[in-house]
Design a protein around this motif. Structure first.
Motif, mmCIF file in Angstrom:
data_model
loop_
_atom_site.group_PDB
_atom_site.id
_atom_site.type_symbol
_atom_site.label_atom_id
_atom_site.label_comp_id
_atom_site.label_asym_id
_atom_site.label_seq_id
_atom_site.Cartn_x
_atom_site.Cartn_y
_atom_site.Cartn_z
ATOM 1 N N ASP A 132 7.805 -15.973 85.916
ATOM 2 C CA ASP A 132 9.127 -15.897 86.543
ATOM 3 C C ASP A 132 10.056 -14.905 85.847
ATOM 4 O OD1 ASP A 132 8.321 -17.880 88.315
ATOM 5 O OD2 ASP A 132 9.111 -19.493 87.066
ATOM 6 N N ALA A 133 9.511 -14.031 85.019
ATOM 7 C CA ALA A 133 10.345 -13.067 84.290
ATOM 8 C C ALA A 133 11.098 -12.191 85.290
ATOM 9 C CB ALA A 133 9.479 -12.207 83.376
ATOM 10 N N PRO A 134 12.430 -12.125 85.158
ATOM 11 C CA PRO A 134 13.222 -11.353 86.118
ATOM 12 C C PRO A 134 12.871 -9.863 86.072
ATOM 13 C CG PRO A 134 14.574 -12.029 84.240
ATOM 14 C CD PRO A 134 13.235 -12.688 84.088
ATOM 15 N N GLY A 135 12.431 -9.341 87.193
ATOM 16 C CA GLY A 135 12.062 -7.922 87.254
ATOM 17 C C GLY A 135 10.914 -7.563 86.339
ATOM 18 N N GLY A 136 10.096 -8.543 85.952
ATOM 19 C CA GLY A 136 8.977 -8.290 85.041
ATOM 20 C C GLY A 136 9.393 -8.143 83.589
ATOM 21 N N ARG A 137 10.653 -8.416 83.294
ATOM 22 C CA ARG A 137 11.181 -8.225 81.941
ATOM 23 C C ARG A 137 10.828 -9.411 81.044
ATOM 24 N NH1 ARG A 137 16.464 -8.403 81.714
ATOM 25 N NH2 ARG A 137 16.632 -7.130 79.852
ATOM 26 N N CYS A 138 9.778 -9.221 80.234
ATOM 27 C CA CYS A 138 9.417 -10.208 79.220
ATOM 28 C C CYS A 138 8.980 -9.447 77.972
ATOM 29 C CB CYS A 138 8.342 -11.171 79.720
ATOM 30 S SG CYS A 138 6.868 -10.415 80.394
ATOM 31 N N TRP A 139 9.112 -10.126 76.838
ATOM 32 C CA TRP A 139 8.801 -9.469 75.569
ATOM 33 C C TRP A 139 8.409 -10.505 74.525
ATOM 34 C CZ3 TRP A 139 11.722 -9.702 70.877
ATOM 35 C CH2 TRP A 139 12.886 -10.472 70.941
ATOM 36 N N LEU A 140 7.859 -10.017 73.419
ATOM 37 C CA LEU A 140 7.499 -10.882 72.297
ATOM 38 C C LEU A 140 7.409 -10.065 71.030
ATOM 39 C CD1 LEU A 140 4.246 -10.383 71.501
ATOM 40 C CD2 LEU A 140 3.944 -11.572 73.653
ATOM 41 N N LEU A 141 7.364 -10.784 69.923
ATOM 42 C CA LEU A 141 7.132 -10.193 68.611
ATOM 43 C C LEU A 141 5.807 -10.709 68.081
ATOM 44 C CD1 LEU A 141 10.494 -10.700 66.663
ATOM 45 C CD2 LEU A 141 9.493 -8.535 67.375
ATOM 46 N N THR A 142 5.074 -9.865 67.411
ATOM 47 C CA THR A 142 3.911 -10.302 66.665
ATOM 48 C C THR A 142 3.783 -9.397 65.445
ATOM 49 O OG1 THR A 142 1.613 -11.067 66.814
ATOM 50 C CG2 THR A 142 2.115 -8.927 67.827
ATOM 51 N N SER A 143 2.851 -9.713 64.594
ATOM 52 C CA SER A 143 2.640 -8.928 63.380
ATOM 53 C C SER A 143 1.667 -7.790 63.658
ATOM 54 C CB SER A 143 2.068 -9.825 62.281
ATOM 55 O OG SER A 143 1.667 -9.047 61.171
ATOM 56 N N VAL A 161 5.806 -1.368 71.536
ATOM 57 C CA VAL A 161 6.889 -0.420 71.268
ATOM 58 C C VAL A 161 6.534 0.315 69.981
ATOM 59 C CG1 VAL A 161 9.350 -0.186 70.776
ATOM 60 C CG2 VAL A 161 8.565 -1.865 72.468
ATOM 61 N N GLN A 162 6.626 1.633 70.005
ATOM 62 C CA GLN A 162 6.218 2.444 68.854
ATOM 63 C C GLN A 162 7.214 2.409 67.707
ATOM 64 O OE1 GLN A 162 4.983 6.430 69.874
ATOM 65 N NE2 GLN A 162 4.239 5.743 71.852
ATOM 66 N N VAL A 163 8.417 1.957 67.962
ATOM 67 C CA VAL A 163 9.440 1.915 66.920
ATOM 68 C C VAL A 163 9.132 0.752 65.983
ATOM 69 C CG1 VAL A 163 11.907 1.677 66.486
ATOM 70 C CG2 VAL A 163 11.117 2.858 68.550
ATOM 71 N N THR A 172 6.134 -6.166 65.257
ATOM 72 C CA THR A 172 6.185 -5.172 66.320
ATOM 73 C C THR A 172 6.607 -5.864 67.612
ATOM 74 O OG1 THR A 172 4.965 -3.370 67.400
ATOM 75 C CG2 THR A 172 3.727 -5.379 66.952
ATOM 76 N N VAL A 173 7.325 -5.126 68.449
ATOM 77 C CA VAL A 173 7.779 -5.625 69.741
ATOM 78 C C VAL A 173 6.765 -5.214 70.794
ATOM 79 C CG1 VAL A 173 9.603 -5.467 71.498
ATOM 80 C CG2 VAL A 173 10.205 -5.458 69.065
#
Length: 189
Positions: A132-143, A161-163, A172-173
Motif C-alpha cells: 500500500d506504499a503511496p505512489g510506490g514510495r517505500c524505503w529501508l535501511l540495512t547494513s 542509494v549510492q550516497v 545504506t538506504v
C-alpha cells in the motif's frame, strides 16, 4: 502450511514471543551479532512502534508458530532525528529526505527464521508491508555488511542509494522497486 497474515499493532501481542525468538535467531548471527537481550528490547520496542501512524506488520505463521515477520510504518512529514535518522538526513540532505522518505512506507524490520530462508517468505512479508506504499514510495535501511540481505533486496527489485550514510553502523538506504526516485543518478539498481 505457512500463511502470511497482515495485522495491526494490537493483534501482535499474541505473537510477541514468536517474534522475539525469530529476532533472536536472525540478529544474533553475523553481521548483526546482537546479544540475547537485544531480542527482548526489540519485543518491548515493538509495542511502542505499533502505535506509530501507518504501522503495519506481517507474520509468517506455521499454525501458531511465527517463522518470520516484517514491520513498517509511515515516515513522518517532519523527518525524525533519533536512532539512525540523523545520519540518513545528513547523507541525503533535506530535499531528498523530504521528497524520497517523508510520507513513504518505512520498513523497519524483516526477519525469516534461518531454516525457512529461500522459501519465498521474505519476499512475501516484504510485499505484505509495502503493497500500500503511496505512489510506490517505500524505503529501508540495512547494513552494507549484510551481504545476504543486500542480495535479497536487489533480487526483490529494491534500489540502493549510492550516497553513504555516515556513522559506525555502515548503513545504506534502499528504495522500493516502484519508488519514483529510483531513476535518480544517486540510486543504483
Amino acid at each position: 502450511m505457512t500463511r502470511i497474515r497482515r495485522m495491526e499493532g494490537a493483534d501482535l501481542a499474541a505473537h510477541t514471543e514468536g517474534i522475539r525468538q525469530v529476532y533472536a535467531d536472525v540478529f544474533s548471527a553475523p553481521p548483526w551479532n546482537e546479544g540475547p537481550s537485544a531480542a527482548a528490547r526489540y519485543a518491548e520496542r515493538l509495542a511502542g512502534d505499533a502505535a506509530r501512524p501507518g504501522f503495519t506488520a506481517a507474520l509468517a505463521l506455521d499454525g501458531d508458530a511465527v517463522t518470520g515477520f516484517a514491520t513498517a510504518w509511515t515516515t513522518p512529514g517532519t523527518f525524525p532525528s533519533g536512532r539512525s535518522y540523523g545520519h540518513v538526513a545528513e547523507a541525503l540532505g533535506p530535499d531528498r529526505v523530504t521528497a524520497w522518505l517523508c510520507g513513504a512506507v518505512e520498513v523497519d524490520e524483516l526477519a525469516v527464521s534461518p531454516g525457512r530462508r529461500g522459501t519465498g517468505l521474505g519476499a512475501a512479508l516484504l510485499s505484505a508491508v509495502t503493497e500500500d506504499a503511496p505512489g510506490g514510495r517505500c524505503w529501508l535501511l540495512t547494513s552494507v555488511h549484510a551481504e545476504a540481505a543486500l542480495r535479497f533486496y536487489r533480487r526483490a527489485g529494491w534500489h540502493q542509494v549510492q550516497v553513504p550514510v555516515p556513522g559506525r553502523a555502515g548503513l545504506t538506504v534502499l528504495l522500493g522497486p516502484a519508488h519514483p526516485a529510483a531513476a535518480d543518478p544517486a540510486v543504483r539498481t
